[in-house]
Design a protein around this motif. Structure first.
Motif, mmCIF file in Angstrom:
data_model
loop_
_atom_site.group_PDB
_atom_site.id
_atom_site.type_symbol
_atom_site.label_atom_id
_atom_site.label_comp_id
_atom_site.label_asym_id
_atom_site.label_seq_id
_atom_site.Cartn_x
_atom_site.Cartn_y
_atom_site.Cartn_z
ATOM 1 N N PRO A 127 -10.320 -2.985 5.389
ATOM 2 C CA PRO A 127 -11.012 -1.735 5.723
ATOM 3 C C PRO A 127 -11.760 -1.130 4.529
ATOM 4 C CG PRO A 127 -8.682 -1.333 5.390
ATOM 5 C CD PRO A 127 -8.855 -2.827 5.348
ATOM 6 N N ARG A 128 -12.850 -0.492 4.823
ATOM 7 C CA ARG A 128 -13.589 0.301 3.844
ATOM 8 C C ARG A 128 -13.117 1.738 4.017
ATOM 9 N NH1 ARG A 128 -17.946 -2.967 2.137
ATOM 10 N NH2 ARG A 128 -18.841 -1.165 1.063
ATOM 11 N N LEU A 129 -12.456 2.284 3.011
ATOM 12 C CA LEU A 129 -11.779 3.560 3.142
ATOM 13 C C LEU A 129 -12.728 4.736 2.919
ATOM 14 C CD1 LEU A 129 -8.388 2.833 1.333
ATOM 15 C CD2 LEU A 129 -9.065 2.385 3.709
ATOM 16 N N TRP A 130 -12.479 5.795 3.693
ATOM 17 C CA TRP A 130 -13.208 7.045 3.500
ATOM 18 C C TRP A 130 -12.585 7.815 2.350
ATOM 19 C CZ3 TRP A 130 -12.584 12.221 3.017
ATOM 20 C CH2 TRP A 130 -13.712 13.031 3.194
ATOM 21 N N SER A 131 -13.423 8.297 1.438
ATOM 22 C CA SER A 131 -12.960 9.154 0.353
ATOM 23 C C SER A 131 -14.113 10.060 -0.062
ATOM 24 C CB SER A 131 -12.488 8.320 -0.854
ATOM 25 O OG SER A 131 -13.604 7.731 -1.516
ATOM 26 N N THR A 132 -13.853 10.957 -0.993
ATOM 27 C CA THR A 132 -14.915 11.848 -1.464
ATOM 28 C C THR A 132 -15.983 11.086 -2.238
ATOM 29 O OG1 THR A 132 -13.551 12.369 -3.402
ATOM 30 C CG2 THR A 132 -13.434 13.887 -1.521
ATOM 31 N N ASP A 133 -15.609 9.979 -2.863
ATOM 32 C CA ASP A 133 -16.581 9.169 -3.617
ATOM 33 C C ASP A 133 -17.253 8.121 -2.747
ATOM 34 O OD1 ASP A 133 -16.053 10.504 -6.024
ATOM 35 O OD2 ASP A 133 -14.340 9.215 -6.444
ATOM 36 N N ASP B 99 -3.375 -0.904 3.801
ATOM 37 C CA ASP B 99 -3.110 -1.638 2.569
ATOM 38 C C ASP B 99 -4.379 -2.403 2.219
ATOM 39 O OD1 ASP B 99 -3.138 -4.108 4.040
ATOM 40 O OD2 ASP B 99 -1.021 -3.824 4.535
ATOM 41 N N LYS B 100 -4.309 -3.270 1.235
ATOM 42 C CA LYS B 100 -5.524 -3.962 0.782
ATOM 43 C C LYS B 100 -6.092 -4.889 1.837
ATOM 44 C CE LYS B 100 -4.413 -3.844 -4.153
ATOM 45 N NZ LYS B 100 -4.159 -4.647 -5.375
ATOM 46 N N GLU B 101 -5.245 -5.382 2.703
ATOM 47 C CA GLU B 101 -5.686 -6.388 3.664
ATOM 48 C C GLU B 101 -6.080 -5.814 5.017
ATOM 49 O OE1 GLU B 101 -6.274 -9.536 2.904
ATOM 50 O OE2 GLU B 101 -5.717 -8.966 0.850
ATOM 51 N N GLN B 102 -5.451 -4.700 5.423
ATOM 52 C CA GLN B 102 -5.731 -4.203 6.760
ATOM 53 C C GLN B 102 -5.355 -2.731 6.888
ATOM 54 O OE1 GLN B 102 -3.269 -6.709 9.272
ATOM 55 N NE2 GLN B 102 -1.626 -5.205 9.290
ATOM 56 N N ALA B 103 -5.895 -2.119 7.946
ATOM 57 C CA ALA B 103 -5.519 -0.755 8.328
ATOM 58 C C ALA B 103 -5.124 -0.769 9.793
ATOM 59 C CB ALA B 103 -6.682 0.203 8.100
ATOM 60 N N VAL B 104 -4.164 0.067 10.135
ATOM 61 C CA VAL B 104 -3.757 0.230 11.528
ATOM 62 C C VAL B 104 -4.268 1.589 12.002
ATOM 63 C CG1 VAL B 104 -1.842 0.377 13.150
ATOM 64 C CG2 VAL B 104 -1.738 -1.227 11.223
ATOM 65 N N VAL B 105 -5.112 1.548 13.015
ATOM 66 C CA VAL B 105 -5.742 2.752 13.551
ATOM 67 C C VAL B 105 -5.164 3.044 14.931
ATOM 68 C CG1 VAL B 105 -7.923 3.751 14.351
ATOM 69 C CG2 VAL B 105 -7.864 2.384 12.251
ATOM 70 N N ILE B 106 -4.793 4.302 15.152
ATOM 71 C CA ILE B 106 -4.294 4.740 16.457
ATOM 72 C C ILE B 106 -5.422 5.484 17.167
ATOM 73 C CG2 ILE B 106 -2.550 6.062 17.689
ATOM 74 C CD1 ILE B 106 -1.455 3.699 16.073
ATOM 75 N N LEU B 107 -5.768 5.043 18.366
ATOM 76 C CA LEU B 107 -6.818 5.682 19.151
ATOM 77 C C LEU B 107 -6.280 6.005 20.536
ATOM 78 C CD1 LEU B 107 -10.560 4.641 19.362
ATOM 79 C CD2 LEU B 107 -9.296 5.222 21.431
ATOM 80 N N ASN B 108 -6.325 7.275 20.897
ATOM 81 C CA ASN B 108 -5.951 7.711 22.239
ATOM 82 C C ASN B 108 -7.180 8.327 22.892
ATOM 83 O OD1 ASN B 108 -2.789 7.545 22.437
ATOM 84 N ND2 ASN B 108 -3.250 8.347 20.404
ATOM 85 N N THR B 109 -7.521 7.877 24.072
ATOM 86 C CA THR B 109 -8.691 8.424 24.762
ATOM 87 C C THR B 109 -8.317 8.845 26.174
ATOM 88 O OG1 THR B 109 -11.057 8.069 25.173
ATOM 89 C CG2 THR B 109 -9.582 6.253 25.718
ATOM 90 N N THR B 110 -8.950 9.914 26.655
ATOM 91 C CA THR B 110 -8.643 10.473 27.964
ATOM 92 C C THR B 110 -9.802 10.235 28.914
ATOM 93 O OG1 THR B 110 -7.260 12.201 26.975
ATOM 94 C CG2 THR B 110 -8.046 12.573 29.221
ATOM 95 N N ASN C 224 -5.566 8.477 0.292
ATOM 96 C CA ASN C 224 -5.430 7.021 0.249
ATOM 97 C C ASN C 224 -4.457 6.578 -0.839
ATOM 98 O OD1 ASN C 224 -7.382 6.803 2.308
ATOM 99 N ND2 ASN C 224 -9.035 6.853 0.801
ATOM 100 N N GLY C 225 -3.402 7.378 -1.012
ATOM 101 C CA GLY C 225 -2.369 7.042 -1.984
ATOM 102 C C GLY C 225 -2.697 7.402 -3.419
ATOM 103 N N VAL C 226 -3.840 8.018 -3.649
ATOM 104 C CA VAL C 226 -4.255 8.373 -5.009
ATOM 105 C C VAL C 226 -4.179 9.888 -5.182
ATOM 106 C CG1 VAL C 226 -6.117 8.284 -6.710
ATOM 107 C CG2 VAL C 226 -5.805 6.391 -5.075
ATOM 108 N N PRO C 227 -3.401 10.387 -6.153
ATOM 109 C CA PRO C 227 -3.325 11.829 -6.376
ATOM 110 C C PRO C 227 -4.699 12.417 -6.704
ATOM 111 C CG PRO C 227 -1.540 10.710 -7.521
ATOM 112 C CD PRO C 227 -2.478 9.644 -7.043
ATOM 113 N N MET C 228 -4.976 13.606 -6.153
ATOM 114 C CA MET C 228 -6.269 14.254 -6.353
ATOM 115 C C MET C 228 -6.072 15.763 -6.366
ATOM 116 S SD MET C 228 -9.606 14.250 -3.825
ATOM 117 C CE MET C 228 -10.033 12.557 -4.205
#
Length: 578
Positions: free
Chosen positions: A250-256, A188-199, A297-301
């Motif tokens: 968070p700074r979101l990854w997108s094509t732009d 959302d605008k304030e935060q992102a929840v990232v799941i990380l699993n490492t072996t 990111n919730g935006v139709p493309m």
């Protein structure tokens, strides 16, 4: 041990012989007369030696087994050899060779012992060579045998070690290279929840307590989150450790805005750092539905896509970093926002360029399953190797934010049979073991009865696909939507002279998410495709061409990177300008 010391490029100073020789795997074999090469290397794009003195021909030849399909080029057998010495400071470390790609079948020999065998020329694979290495200070000999024989492809493949090779050195206890998976749970605008699993792997001889530290670095180089976890492990044990990490603003990854974070993962035992690994990733969400199509990111493309083969034109299949990056730059400059990797895994350089430059990817695994398209193609190995090959693809590429779908095949011969239905189910299950965040797709084309009079149902071909790829079938979108209203569709292949009709459907129909032109860039092989022979003033017939045609001519962009323009009409996505 610093991350920069862990992985080093192993491309320089190989010795190469084109042809087959006896005992070339032996440590005592004399390779002094062989040619020195640096990798990536593709021998099929090089001149062919002729029996007449002082003459060369090629790289194109009328003797090519593949003919027009592989661009009149020649495969054969080849050998590579290289020596290395383990330094005293690396004594006791685990040594692993990482081959990004060798075409086609390859054998890896270390000091005269066969360490590995690989059959699919597009699969990246790792070989733990520690058991075969000599003590520090002594010379080690690597020999690689490569076989590219028979008619095994429908396009140009290249031959040899055509992608990078890396040496990876770790302590006996280490972070598994493909054992980390990073995904975005929510944003959302304030935060992102990232799941990380490492072996992690305990390679020590005794039980121990290990701590994994995680710190995330923002695209601007600032540490934005830190966490850790401790686990007790017995000797030889492997353990996956889960983390849930919150990233503020968070700074979101997108094509732009292709913003990339870095996950820095370190492994500790008794306050001693055992290993360290850094993995780029993007914070982004994807969603597919019939109502809104594809959302980033919730935006139709809409996907303005192009199919691309793996070769680099005059460079052959050699995956030079700059050449791979240039392809993505050219596509971005010409309005594309998505690529379909036709019809095989691409190089790591290609995938990384898509992340950095903002290009969405349909990551495709196979062009055939059990039923052949050519006598010596992958169908010979599918039963034994397909599960591990698609596993390698998913494990290697699942942290790339650019990847939005996994494709299990293209125009598969058994696509409407019960056997094909079972294969599709099995491949999808294998993918879901390692990534359940992306949909599964495939490129599906029409299937006719034996008299080619009636088109048969493709329901079985689509049944296990989350998103349905339609090859050259834009006319069926609305008809199929009426039958299967929950089916999400896209044009996985389309021809240039139907671009306007395809894009009209994409814009009109929300359940059709995009169009992928065949092809975005010209390529070697399928020679003459895109050229026309006029047989009637009202009709052009498109066909493959024999000697001396070498490349397909169906791309929007030619081999030199020049955009093709029709002097009368130019078709862009969604518009027609005269």
């Amino acid at each position: 041990m610093k991350a920069s010391e862990r992985k080093s490029l192993f491309d320089r100073n190989w010795y190469f012989y084109r042809g087959d020789v006896r005992n070339a795997e032996s440590p005592v074999y004399n390779d002094s007369a062989w040619r020195k090469v640096d990798l990536p290397h593709d021998w099929s794009i090089e001149p062919l030696e002729n029996q007449e003195p002082d003459k060369v021909v090629g790289p194109f030849s009328r003797e090519s087994v593949g003919g027009f399909a592989t661009g009149q080029t020649v495969g054969g057998k080849g050998w590579y050899r290289k020596t290395f010495i383990i330094s005293p400071e690396d004594a006791g470390k685990r040594h692993e060779l990482y081959f990004e790609g060798i075409y086609n079948q390859s054998e890896i020999w270390i000091n005269g012992q066969k360490a590995y065998y690989n059959v699919y020329g597009y699969t990246s694979f790792r070989v733990d060579i520690t058991p075969y290495c000599k003590p520090a200070g002594e010379k080690n000999i690597i020999a690689v045998k490569v076989i590219n024989e028979g008619k095994n492809s429908r396009w140009y493949t290249g031959s040899g070690i055509y992608r990078h090779v890396w040496m990876i050195r770790t302590s006996p206890s280490y972070i598994e290279d493909w054992g980390t998976f990073i995904s975005t749970n929510s944003i959302d605008k304030e935060q992102a929840v990232v799941i990380l699993n490492t072996t992690i792997v305990n390679g020590d001889t005794e039980e121990g307590e290990y701590t994994v530290n995680i710190n995330l670095t923002s695209p601007r180089g600032k540490v934005v989150s830190t966490t850790n976890s401790t686990v007790k492990m017995t000797s030889g044990n492997k353990h996956e450790i889960p983390f849930t990490i919150t990233v503020k603003k968070p700074r979101l990854w997108s094509t732009d805005t292709p913003e990339l974070y870095i996950a820095n993962i370190s492994l500790w035992k008794n306050k001693e750092k055992k290993d360290e690994l850094s993995i780029p990733f993007g914070i982004r969400t994807i969603h597919f539905s019939t109502g809104k199509g594809f959302e980033l990111n919730g935006v139709p493309m809409k996907l303005k896509g192009g199919c691309v083969h793996h070769d680099n034109g005059l460079l052959g299949s050699a995956a030079f970093d700059r050449a791979e990056e240039r392809k993505i730059q050219l596509l971005k400059q010409n309005g594309f926002n998505a690529v379909r990797t036709s019809h095989n895994p691409m190089s790591e350089s290609f995938m990384s360029a898509c992340d950095r430059l903002g290009m969405l990817v349909i990551d495709e695994a196979f062009d055939q399953w059990k039923i052949k398209k050519n006598p010596e193609d992958y169908h010979l190995y599918f039963n034994e190797w397909s599960a591990r090959d698609i596993r390698s693809l998913v494990l290697r590429d699942r942290n790339h934010p650019s990847v939005i779908m996994w494709s299990i095949g293209n125009e598969i011969r058994e696509r409407i049979s019960d056997n094909g239905l079972k294969i599709a189910e099995d491949l999808k299950k294998e993918i879901l073991k390692h990534d359940n965040t992306r949909p599964v797709t495939a490129g599906v084309n029409k299937y006719w009865d034996k008299d080619r009079k009636n088109m048969l149902s493709l329901e079985k071909a689509f049944r296990h696909l989350d998103v349905a790829g339609y090859n050259y079938m834009w006319r069926f979108y609305e008809e199929d939507h009426a039958k299967y209203p929950e089916r999400i569709m896209y044009s996985s292949e389309s021809v240039a002279n139907e671009a306007s009709q395809n894009w009209d459907k994409v814009e009109k129909l929300p359940y059709v998410i995009g169009d992928f032109i065949w092809t975005a860039i010209d390529y070697l092989g399928e020679s003459g495709l895109g050229n026309s022979i006029e047989v009637d003033p009202e009709e052009n017939v498109h066909q493959f061409m024999g000697w001396p045609w070498f490349n397909g001519w169906c791309g929007d962009i030619d081999l030199l990177g020049v955009k093709k323009l029709n002097p009368t009409i130019v078709i862009f996505y969604g518009t027609t300008e005269r």
